[in-house]
Motif scaffolding. Structure first.
Motif, mmCIF file in Angstrom:
data_model
loop_
_atom_site.group_PDB
_atom_site.id
_atom_site.type_symbol
_atom_site.label_atom_id
_atom_site.label_comp_id
_atom_site.label_asym_id
_atom_site.label_seq_id
_atom_site.Cartn_x
_atom_site.Cartn_y
_atom_site.Cartn_z
ATOM 1 N N ALA A 110 -5.176 19.436 25.985
ATOM 2 C CA ALA A 110 -6.046 20.493 25.528
ATOM 3 C C ALA A 110 -6.161 21.020 26.666
ATOM 4 C CB ALA A 110 -6.775 19.647 25.127
ATOM 5 N N SER A 111 -6.996 22.260 26.695
ATOM 6 C CA SER A 111 -7.419 22.818 28.292
ATOM 7 C C SER A 111 -9.620 23.018 27.986
ATOM 8 C CB SER A 111 -6.718 23.942 28.247
ATOM 9 O OG SER A 111 -7.473 24.370 29.455
ATOM 10 N N VAL A 112 -9.650 22.265 28.835
ATOM 11 C CA VAL A 112 -11.173 22.037 28.782
ATOM 12 C C VAL A 112 -11.549 22.475 29.678
ATOM 13 C CG1 VAL A 112 -12.822 20.434 28.519
ATOM 14 C CG2 VAL A 112 -10.668 20.075 27.201
ATOM 15 N N PRO A 113 -12.568 23.517 29.775
ATOM 16 C CA PRO A 113 -12.863 24.374 31.176
ATOM 17 C C PRO A 113 -14.059 22.708 31.710
ATOM 18 C CG PRO A 113 -13.777 25.601 29.392
ATOM 19 C CD PRO A 113 -13.319 24.497 28.569
ATOM 20 N N SER A 114 -14.147 22.832 32.804
ATOM 21 C CA SER A 114 -14.666 21.887 34.018
ATOM 22 C C SER A 114 -14.919 22.561 35.064
ATOM 23 C CB SER A 114 -12.868 20.521 33.839
ATOM 24 O OG SER A 114 -13.964 19.729 34.463
ATOM 25 N N ASP A 115 -15.539 21.849 36.015
ATOM 26 C CA ASP A 115 -15.876 21.735 36.907
ATOM 27 C C ASP A 115 -14.229 21.641 38.818
ATOM 28 O OD1 ASP A 115 -18.736 22.769 36.858
ATOM 29 O OD2 ASP A 115 -19.040 20.878 36.747
ATOM 30 N N GLN A 116 -13.788 20.557 37.788
ATOM 31 C CA GLN A 116 -12.599 20.549 38.812
ATOM 32 C C GLN A 116 -11.399 21.943 38.289
ATOM 33 O OE1 GLN A 116 -11.871 17.279 39.770
ATOM 34 N NE2 GLN A 116 -13.881 15.758 38.606
ATOM 35 N N PRO A 117 -10.958 21.626 39.676
ATOM 36 C CA PRO A 117 -10.148 23.122 40.491
ATOM 37 C C PRO A 117 -9.281 22.524 38.424
ATOM 38 C CG PRO A 117 -9.677 21.130 41.883
ATOM 39 C CD PRO A 117 -11.109 20.576 41.023
ATOM 40 N N ALA A 118 -8.560 24.130 38.201
ATOM 41 C CA ALA A 118 -8.116 24.520 37.284
ATOM 42 C C ALA A 118 -6.770 24.065 37.364
ATOM 43 C CB ALA A 118 -7.702 25.865 37.303
ATOM 44 N N ASN A 119 -5.898 23.182 36.044
ATOM 45 C CA ASN A 119 -4.707 22.516 36.341
ATOM 46 C C ASN A 119 -4.673 21.000 36.424
ATOM 47 O OD1 ASN A 119 -2.985 24.697 33.913
ATOM 48 N ND2 ASN A 119 -2.597 25.220 36.486
ATOM 49 N N THR A 120 -5.524 20.812 36.551
ATOM 50 C CA THR A 120 -5.579 19.235 37.310
ATOM 51 C C THR A 120 -6.597 18.177 36.400
ATOM 52 O OG1 THR A 120 -7.906 19.485 37.611
ATOM 53 C CG2 THR A 120 -6.792 19.877 39.597
ATOM 54 N N ILE A 121 -5.904 17.117 35.765
ATOM 55 C CA ILE A 121 -5.618 16.176 34.338
ATOM 56 C C ILE A 121 -6.975 15.543 34.871
ATOM 57 C CG2 ILE A 121 -5.131 14.228 34.058
ATOM 58 C CD1 ILE A 121 -2.652 15.014 35.323
ATOM 59 N N LEU A 122 -7.411 16.038 33.284
ATOM 60 C CA LEU A 122 -8.991 14.971 32.851
ATOM 61 C C LEU A 122 -8.975 13.809 32.703
ATOM 62 C CD1 LEU A 122 -11.140 18.856 31.834
ATOM 63 C CD2 LEU A 122 -11.116 17.819 33.918
ATOM 64 N N GLN A 123 -8.153 13.961 31.456
ATOM 65 C CA GLN A 123 -7.782 12.163 30.865
ATOM 66 C C GLN A 123 -6.347 12.326 30.484
ATOM 67 O OE1 GLN A 123 -10.277 12.418 27.177
ATOM 68 N NE2 GLN A 123 -9.831 10.565 26.407
ATOM 69 N N VAL A 124 -6.179 11.024 30.626
ATOM 70 C CA VAL A 124 -4.425 10.612 30.331
ATOM 71 C C VAL A 124 -4.796 10.351 28.576
ATOM 72 C CG1 VAL A 124 -3.192 9.261 30.121
ATOM 73 C CG2 VAL A 124 -3.602 9.900 32.090
ATOM 74 N N LEU A 125 -5.067 10.586 27.793
ATOM 75 C CA LEU A 125 -4.209 10.631 25.400
ATOM 76 C C LEU A 125 -3.110 9.272 25.790
ATOM 77 C CD1 LEU A 125 -5.229 13.548 24.909
ATOM 78 C CD2 LEU A 125 -7.218 12.213 24.943
ATOM 79 N N GLN A 126 -2.338 9.335 26.166
ATOM 80 C CA GLN A 126 -1.359 8.423 25.760
ATOM 81 C C GLN A 126 -0.535 8.780 27.454
ATOM 82 O OE1 GLN A 126 1.879 9.832 23.619
ATOM 83 N NE2 GLN A 126 1.568 7.441 22.132
ATOM 84 N N LYS A 127 0.454 7.879 27.837
ATOM 85 C CA LYS A 127 1.085 7.287 28.858
ATOM 86 C C LYS A 127 2.615 8.228 28.384
ATOM 87 C CE LYS A 127 -0.191 2.804 29.189
ATOM 88 N NZ LYS A 127 0.002 0.955 29.955
ATOM 89 N N GLY A 128 3.401 8.280 29.522
ATOM 90 C CA GLY A 128 4.548 8.672 29.439
ATOM 91 C C GLY A 128 5.435 7.400 30.117
ATOM 92 N N TYR A 129 6.488 8.020 29.480
ATOM 93 C CA TYR A 129 7.444 7.051 30.311
ATOM 94 C C TYR A 129 9.168 7.534 30.871
ATOM 95 C CZ TYR A 129 5.512 3.664 28.379
ATOM 96 O OH TYR A 129 4.057 2.017 27.887
ATOM 97 N N LEU A 130 9.309 7.140 32.661
ATOM 98 C CA LEU A 130 10.555 7.509 32.544
ATOM 99 C C LEU A 130 11.760 6.538 32.506
ATOM 100 C CD1 LEU A 130 8.904 8.262 36.593
ATOM 101 C CD2 LEU A 130 9.724 10.098 34.564
ATOM 102 N N ILE A 131 13.064 6.832 32.685
ATOM 103 C CA ILE A 131 13.840 6.011 32.454
ATOM 104 C C ILE A 131 15.040 6.812 33.890
ATOM 105 C CG2 ILE A 131 16.063 5.537 31.316
ATOM 106 C CD1 ILE A 131 15.050 5.106 28.950
ATOM 107 N N ALA A 132 15.464 6.010 34.971
ATOM 108 C CA ALA A 132 15.204 5.919 36.273
ATOM 109 C C ALA A 132 14.570 7.601 36.696
ATOM 110 C CB ALA A 132 16.857 6.580 36.028
ATOM 111 N N ASP A 133 14.426 8.406 37.172
ATOM 112 C CA ASP A 133 14.174 10.033 36.806
ATOM 113 C C ASP A 133 14.199 10.853 36.189
ATOM 114 O OD1 ASP A 133 13.995 9.154 39.770
ATOM 115 O OD2 ASP A 133 15.582 9.955 40.737
ATOM 116 N N ARG A 134 14.682 10.594 34.708
ATOM 117 C CA ARG A 134 14.639 11.450 33.653
ATOM 118 C C ARG A 134 13.191 10.794 32.678
ATOM 119 N NH1 ARG A 134 19.357 10.939 29.289
ATOM 120 N NH2 ARG A 134 18.390 12.040 27.922
ATOM 121 N N VAL A 135 12.791 11.809 32.389
ATOM 122 C CA VAL A 135 11.937 11.626 31.419
ATOM 123 C C VAL A 135 12.217 11.167 30.135
ATOM 124 C CG1 VAL A 135 9.648 12.552 30.969
ATOM 125 C CG2 VAL A 135 10.282 13.348 32.532
ATOM 126 N N LEU A 136 11.355 10.454 29.255
ATOM 127 C CA LEU A 136 11.938 9.704 27.727
ATOM 128 C C LEU A 136 10.505 10.526 27.065
ATOM 129 C CD1 LEU A 136 13.204 7.421 26.129
ATOM 130 C CD2 LEU A 136 11.733 6.247 26.768
#
Length: 172
Positions: free
Chosen positions: A135-161
């Motif tokens: 989602a993209s939410v109007p905010s006082d933060q600069p555009a394209n900055t993360i406001l909330q993490v909904l789910q962690k991601g994972y890397l295997i070595a340098d590759r995004v799982l």
């Protein structure tokens, strides 16, 4: 000094060579050299085919056993979970303690096998290679900055799982 031979060199009789015999000798030498080159070519082809086959076998074995290290790390985690479920009459505290220990085993297994968590901080810059904006939410933060993490991601070595699922700031 005898007359008539004064100052002239004596001529040697010319040795006649058979041109057909010379050509046959040259042909035989060329055929022998061609056969040597052909044999070398066959050996080189066989060596290349053997190297290709060995490389193919190595790749097949790597695919087959690539998960082995991770599986060895996961077996104790499964054992811990099964042992926790087998316990009768557990208290919530003892169950929580067992789950916490099992989570530590899982984290250690991930680290041993270079499976790293992608958990960006709030306010971090959105990275489309590691994050997925839900989602993209109007905010006082600069555009394209993360406001909330909904789910962690994972890397295997340098590759995004799996990319981290995030909500990003939109310009107002």
């Amino acid at each position: 000094m005898p007359e008539g031979n004064a100052g002239t060199p004596q001529e040697q009789p010319a040795v006649e060579t058979d041109p057909v015999a010379d050509l046959q000798a040259q042909l035989a030498a060329a055929q022998a050299q061609a056969q040597e080159h052909y044999d070398a070519l066959l050996r080189a082809r066989a060596d290349a085919e053997n190297a290709r086959r060995r490389a193919q076998d190595d790749v097949a074995k790597a695919h087959k056993f690539s998960i082995e290290s991770f599986a060895e790390s996961m077996v104790p985690v499964r054992d811990s979970l099964e042992a926790a479920l087998a316990q009768q009459g557990q208290t919530v505290e003892s169950l929580r303690e067992g789950v916490d220990i099992t989570l530590k085993q899982l984290i250690a297994a991930f680290e041993r096998n270079k499976l790293m968590v992608i958990q960006p901080e709030t306010g971090a810059r959105f990275d489309p290679h590691q994050h997925q904006a839900i989602a993209s939410v109007p905010s006082d933060q600069p555009a394209n900055t993360i406001l909330q993490v909904l789910q962690k991601g994972y890397l295997i070595a340098d590759r995004v799982l799996r990319p981290a699922l995030v909500t990003v700031a939109a310009s107002k």
